[in-house]
Motif scaffolding. Structure first.
Motif, PDB file in Angstrom:
ATOM      1  N   VAL A 112       4.466  -0.921   2.229  1.00 23.47           N
ATOM      2  CA  VAL A 112       4.226   0.073   1.180  1.00 23.47           C
ATOM      3  C   VAL A 112       2.721   0.130   0.951  1.00 23.47           C
ATOM      4  CG1 VAL A 112       4.725   0.774  -1.186  1.00 23.47           C
ATOM      5  CG2 VAL A 112       6.457  -0.482   0.138  1.00 23.47           C
ATOM      6  N   ILE A 113       2.133   1.322   1.105  1.00 29.79           N
ATOM      7  CA  ILE A 113       0.687   1.447   1.047  1.00 29.79           C
ATOM      8  C   ILE A 113       0.295   2.580   0.100  1.00 29.79           C
ATOM      9  CG2 ILE A 113       0.685   2.930   3.094  1.00 29.79           C
ATOM     10  CD1 ILE A 113      -2.124   0.460   2.233  1.00 29.79           C
ATOM     11  N   HIS A 114      -0.687   2.301  -0.752  1.00 31.53           N
ATOM     12  CA  HIS A 114      -1.276   3.337  -1.615  1.00 31.53           C
ATOM     13  C   HIS A 114      -2.782   3.290  -1.397  1.00 31.53           C
ATOM     14  CE1 HIS A 114      -1.332   5.428  -5.836  1.00 31.53           C
ATOM     15  NE2 HIS A 114      -1.941   6.129  -4.890  1.00 31.53           N
ATOM     16  N   ILE A 115      -3.367   4.435  -1.036  1.00 33.88           N
ATOM     17  CA  ILE A 115      -4.798   4.522  -0.751  1.00 33.88           C
ATOM     18  C   ILE A 115      -5.434   5.539  -1.696  1.00 33.88           C
ATOM     19  CG2 ILE A 115      -6.559   5.053   0.987  1.00 33.88           C
ATOM     20  CD1 ILE A 115      -4.545   4.353   3.145  1.00 33.88           C
TER      21      ILE A 115
ATOM     22  N   THR B 181     -21.181  -3.874   0.266  1.00 32.28           N
ATOM     23  CA  THR B 181     -19.785  -3.430   0.396  1.00 32.28           C
ATOM     24  C   THR B 181     -19.186  -3.134  -0.987  1.00 32.28           C
ATOM     25  OG1 THR B 181     -19.512  -4.767   2.377  1.00 32.28           O
ATOM     26  CG2 THR B 181     -17.510  -4.126   1.221  1.00 32.28           C
ATOM     27  N   PRO B 182     -18.435  -2.032  -1.137  1.00 31.02           N
ATOM     28  CA  PRO B 182     -18.172  -0.990  -0.148  1.00 31.02           C
ATOM     29  C   PRO B 182     -19.235   0.106  -0.206  1.00 31.02           C
ATOM     30  CG  PRO B 182     -16.800  -0.614  -2.073  1.00 31.02           C
ATOM     31  CD  PRO B 182     -17.610  -1.864  -2.346  1.00 31.02           C
ATOM     32  N   SER B 183     -19.694   0.555   0.941  1.00 29.44           N
ATOM     33  CA  SER B 183     -20.764   1.539   0.996  1.00 29.44           C
ATOM     34  C   SER B 183     -20.206   2.957   0.967  1.00 29.44           C
ATOM     35  CB  SER B 183     -21.587   1.333   2.268  1.00 29.44           C
ATOM     36  OG  SER B 183     -20.831   1.717   3.408  1.00 29.44           O
ATOM     37  N   GLY B 184     -21.109   3.925   0.770  1.00 24.88           N
ATOM     38  CA  GLY B 184     -20.717   5.327   0.803  1.00 24.88           C
ATOM     39  C   GLY B 184     -20.385   5.886  -0.560  1.00 24.88           C
TER      40      GLY B 184
ATOM     41  N   HIS C  59     -11.910   8.643   2.943  1.00 26.63           N
ATOM     42  CA  HIS C  59     -13.226   8.732   2.279  1.00 26.63           C
ATOM     43  C   HIS C  59     -13.475  10.112   1.680  1.00 26.63           C
ATOM     44  CE1 HIS C  59     -14.168   4.784   3.818  1.00 26.63           C
ATOM     45  NE2 HIS C  59     -13.825   5.187   5.036  1.00 26.63           N
ATOM     46  N   VAL C  60     -12.405  10.758   1.250  1.00 31.39           N
ATOM     47  CA  VAL C  60     -12.508  12.020   0.520  1.00 31.39           C
ATOM     48  C   VAL C  60     -12.313  11.718  -0.961  1.00 31.39           C
ATOM     49  CG1 VAL C  60     -11.532  14.316   0.154  1.00 31.39           C
ATOM     50  CG2 VAL C  60     -11.671  13.355   2.469  1.00 31.39           C
TER      51      VAL C  60
END
Length: 539
Positions: A506-509, A466-469, A514-515
């Protein structure tokens, strides 16, 4: 025949001396929260991390709290708690309806998923009812009028945006009715419960890596025996087996054994053993609590998982805990034989610390928690053998003509496999007048999902971590919450309370969806106003 009748009378007479309130209590119930706080500050054993439990069992923990180690205010709280948990006169009934208007607003037009998801949202109308026809029996039903599942496949979305929890069309009404229906019986050392509710085992602040209570409901039965030093529980969960590729749909169920050991006030040890079964019925051998479920492990129709828990309380108010859940562990023997190299391991780790104390009129709780799940955690050799909660819903607002949508979630930790995160949080509880909280969480989600295939992997694929990809998502999530009692009033002699509150997420990604390089920032605001009836406790 006379001997059998005599034995039955003796059993009834003995059972009659072992009554305790069989009503059910969840981990979010104020009775459970109060018992846990007082036990921690007194250096006594807190209630178990498996719920719901009966009021009778919870009272055994409240009675063991050392009142000499409490302040005068806390002793008053303990006395009120014991009175509330004492056996009620029967028959009795209670009902506590509430009406809640809740809104859902967001800042970003690009956001396609809510942090505050459907299972946790408030119903427009909720009517929880309880009927206790005899000291040993309790019947509980929650009649809810709520909006149905606003979802597209794989997501709990607000597209189209639900705006609020008020159904504006009959098709938007959730057809699962009642939302919760439980029957329970119990005494001062035993209990049984059965019906539609939510059950959790090994559940702490952010969830459980083994059996979480984050889903809409479980159809389950649980039998418990408990004492001062040890307790044992057997849990059976009947699961929906919807599959997009398997016809006809077979039976699917999960069976769990759990043992809690409390040798000293400062130490709790727990062990859970779970077996996911599909296309078979429960066999007598599964009921043997002395056997490991892995002994019945056959990949074609089953999967097994364990959870080992330890909780240490070195100081009053402080708890330090750690959980490890092996779902598939490769031994040295398996690796030497070769197939252990291409069979991926499934392991989950969780550790945390929590401190609770009373400062003036407020109970203050602060803590931190860390969790890690392998990319292959919960995933079996078939979709139905995975430790997943699958539900087919009629989501009328997901498409113009309605759509049946397959919802799939981990039956353990809410985030599912291929995830790690660290959380810090704090709460201040001023009783019914005001409750405020804040939390901050950072973590990552890899690209593997519950639908992943563990067969035909190379050694390199099986050993990924983890984390994969190529583009794992990294996120930072902050939450503020508040609930305040605005007024108390008695229209037509009915005691009621008016509450208002809100959630701000409040969210920041980073690497959104997965781009690589894509990012998302969103603020999500969920205010509510609620009118609630305050039921009287019959005695």
């Amino acid at each position: 025949m006379r001997v059998k009748a005599l034995l039955l009378c003796v059993l009834v007479a003995v059972a009659g001396t072992l009554y305790a309130d069989p009503g059910l209590v969840s981990r979010h119930d104020s009775l459970y929260v109060t018992t846990r706080r007082l036990a921690l500050v007194a250096g006594s054993q807190p209630p178990p991390a498996v719920t719901p439990i009966t009021r009778g069992e919870l009272r055994t923990y409240a009675m063991r709290i050392d009142a000499d180690r409490l302040s005068a205010s806390q002793r008053s709280q303990l006395a009120a708690l014991l009175d509330e948990l004492s056996l009620r006169q029967t028959p009795n009934a209670s009902v506590a309806p509430s009406v809640t208007i809740e809104g859902y607003l967001h800042l970003s037009d690009d956001a396609d998923e809510w942090i505050y998801t459907y299972p946790h949202r408030r119903s427009l109308l909720s009517i929880p009812m309880r009927f206790q026809p005899a000291p040993v029996l309790s019947i509980e039903v929650d009649l809810d009028w709520r909006k149905n599942y606003p979802t597209y496949p794989g997501r709990e979305t607000f597209v189209p945006d639900p705006v609020w929890n008020v159904p504006q069309d009959i098709r938007e009404t959730e057809v699962q009715f009642p939302h919760r229906a439980m029957v329970s019986a119990g005494g001062d050392w035993w209990s049984v419960q059965m019906g539609r509710g939510v059950v959790g085992a090994g559940t702490v602040e952010s969830g459980s890596v083994f059996l979480g209570d984050h889903v809409e409901w479980h159809e389950y039965a649980m039998a418990s025996v408990f004492g001062r030093i040890a307790s044992y529980r057997a849990i059976y969960i009947d699961l929906e087996a919807w599959s997009e590729s398997i016809t006809p749909v077979p039976d699917r169920m999960m069976f769990v054994h759990r043992v809690d050991l409390r040798p000293w006030n400062w130490l709790t040890l727990a062990y859970s053993d779970g077996f996911m079964i599909h296309d078979k019925t429960v066999e007598l051998r599964y009921l043997n609590p002395l056997m490991f479920m892995h002994s019945w492990f056959i990949p074609d129709y089953g999967n097994s998982m364990y959870n080992f828990e330890v909780s240490v309380r070195p100081l009053p108010g402080l708890e330090i805990y750690a959980h490890i859940a092996p779902e598939q562990v490769q031994s040295a023997y398996e690796r030497e034989r070769g197939y252990g190299l291409t069979e991926p391991e499934g392991l989950a780790y969780l550790a945390g610390a929590q401190y609770a104390t009373q400062i003036g009129p407020a109970w203050v709780t602060a803590g931190t928690e860390w969790v890690y799940l392998d990319p292959w955690m919960y995933i079996g050799r078939s979709v139905l053998g995975s430790f997943s909660y699958r539900r087919l819903v009629q989501a009328e607002n997901a498409a113009p003509d309605g759509a049946k949508v397959l919802v799939e979630k981990s039956i353990g930790y809410p985030a599912g496999p291929d995830h790690y995160s660290a959380t810090v949080y704090g709460r201040a509880d001023f009783g019914p007048r005001l409750l405020v909280g804040a939390s901050l969480r950072y973590g990552a989600d890899g690209e593997n999902t519950l639908g992943g295939d563990i067969q035909g992997l190379t050694e390199e694929q099986a050993q990924v971590r983890t984390p994969s990809g190529d583009a794992p998502e990294y996120f930072l999530h902050g939450r503020l919450s508040a609930d305040s009692r605005l007024a108390r009033f008695e229209p037509f002699g009915v005691p009621m309370e008016l509450h208002a509150g809100a959630l701000i997420d409040v969210i920041h990604i980073w690497n959104n969806d997965h781009v690589d390089g894509a990012s998302l920032f969103d603020v999500q605001f969920s205010p509510y106003l609620s009118a609630r009836v305050r039921p009287a406790s019959p005695r």
